[in-house]
Design an enzyme around this catalytic site. Structure first.
Site, PDB file in Angstrom:
ATOM      1  N   HIS A   1       0.846  -1.210   0.000  1.00 37.25           N
ATOM      2  CA  HIS A   1       0.000   0.000   0.000  1.00 37.25           C
ATOM      3  C   HIS A   1       0.876   1.254   0.000  1.00 37.25           C
ATOM      4  O   HIS A   1       0.595   2.223  -0.707  1.00 37.25           O
ATOM      5  CB  HIS A   1      -0.887   0.056   1.258  1.00 37.25           C
TER       6      HIS A   1
ATOM      7  N   LYS B   1     -15.076  -9.024   4.098  1.00 32.54           N
ATOM      8  CA  LYS B   1     -13.942  -9.346   4.984  1.00 32.54           C
ATOM      9  C   LYS B   1     -14.238  -8.954   6.423  1.00 32.54           C
ATOM     10  O   LYS B   1     -14.744  -7.863   6.680  1.00 32.54           O
ATOM     11  CB  LYS B   1     -12.686  -8.588   4.529  1.00 32.54           C
TER      12      LYS B   1
ATOM     13  N   ARG C   1      -2.287  -5.731  -8.566  1.00 38.43           N
ATOM     14  CA  ARG C   1      -1.126  -6.621  -8.406  1.00 38.43           C
ATOM     15  C   ARG C   1      -1.187  -7.708  -9.464  1.00 38.43           C
ATOM     16  O   ARG C   1      -0.892  -7.468 -10.616  1.00 38.43           O
ATOM     17  CB  ARG C   1      -1.106  -7.203  -6.986  1.00 38.43           C
TER      18      ARG C   1
ATOM     19  N   SER D   1      -2.767  -7.856   2.769  1.00 38.00           N
ATOM     20  CA  SER D   1      -3.010  -7.749   4.215  1.00 38.00           C
ATOM     21  C   SER D   1      -3.379  -9.123   4.779  1.00 38.00           C
ATOM     22  O   SER D   1      -2.988  -9.465   5.896  1.00 38.00           O
ATOM     23  CB  SER D   1      -4.140  -6.766   4.492  1.00 38.00           C
TER      24      SER D   1
END
Ligand code: PNS
Length: 171
Positions: free
Chosen positions: A29, A53, A102, A140
Site C-alpha cells: 500500500h 472481509k 497486483r 493484508s
C-alpha cells in the site's frame, strides 16, 4: 512568451482518494501511495469496510497505524468513510480514485468495482498503479496469516504495524 504567461496561472491542487480496508496497511500500500504522489498533490487515504472481509483491526486502529506511518506528511490525509464510495467521493468533490493492481487475480474485482461505480457516478476516473515486484503477491490477508503463525511480519509491513500485529497475537 507563452511559457512566461503559464507561470502566472495558479495551478489547482490535484487530489485523489485511495480507498481500501487497510487491515493493516502493508509495504505494498505504501508503495502505491508514494507512486501516486508523483502525479497528484494530495492523497486522501480512506479507510472503509470491505463487504465480505471480517477485519482484525478496528477502524480506529487502522487509522492510527496509517497516521503513524505517514506522520509529518502534509500531502497525505487519513480519513474513514462508511457507506458507498461514490457517495463519499461526491461529498468530498473528489473524482479521482487510486487503486493498486497486483496480479491478474485482482483484475475481476477491480474491473467490476470501476464499472459499477461508474454507472452510479460517471465522473469518477480510476488510476491503477502496480507496486514494486517484491510486493506483487503481498496482501493484508497474507500478513495477518504470517502474524498469526508468529512469522517475520516486519519484512512486509512498517515497524509500527508489525508491533500492532504482535500485540494482537499476544493477547
Ligand atoms: O482494500 P480492499 O478491501 O480491496 O478495498 C475495497 C473497497 C473497500 C475499496 C471497496 O469494497 C469499497 O469501495 N467499499 C465501499 C462500499 C462500496 O462503495 N461498495 C460498492 C463497490 S462496487
Amino acid at each position: 512568451m507563452v511559457q512566461q504567461e503559464y507561470r502566472f496561472i495558479r495551478r489547482k491542487e490535484r487530489l485523489a482518494v485511495y480507498p481500501g480496508s487497510f487491515d493493516p496497511v502493508t509495504n505494498g500500500h505504501i508503495d502505491i501511495i508514494e507512486r501516486s504522489l508523483k502525479f497528484i498533490d494530495k492523497l486522501i487515504v480512506s479507510v472503509t469496510h470491505h463487504p465480505t472481509k471480517k477485519p482484525l483491526f478496528s477502524f480506529k486502529e487502522r487509522m492510527e497505524m496509517l497516521q503513524g506511518v505517514f506522520r509529518d506528511r502534509k500531502e497525505i490525509v487519513i480519513e474513514y468513510f462508511d457507506g458507498l464510495l461514490v457517495d463519499y467521493l461526491e461529498k468530498k468533490g473528489v473524482f479521482l480514485v487510486i487503486r493498486g493492481l497486483r496480479a491478474v487475480s485482482d483484475f475481476d474485482y477491480e474491473f467490476q468495482m470501476v464499472l459499477t461505480n461508474r454507472r452510479m457516478l460517471p465522473r469518477i476516473e480510476t488510476i491503477f498503479l502496480t507496486p514494486k515486484e517484491e510486493y506483487l503477491y503481498l496482501s493484508s490477508s497474507a500478513v495477518k496469516e504470517i502474524a498469526r503463525l508468529n512469522g517475520p511480519v516486519e519484512r512486509f509491513v512498517p515497524e509500527i504495524v508489525a508491533e500492532k500485529l504482535r500485540e494482537k497475537h499476544r493477547s
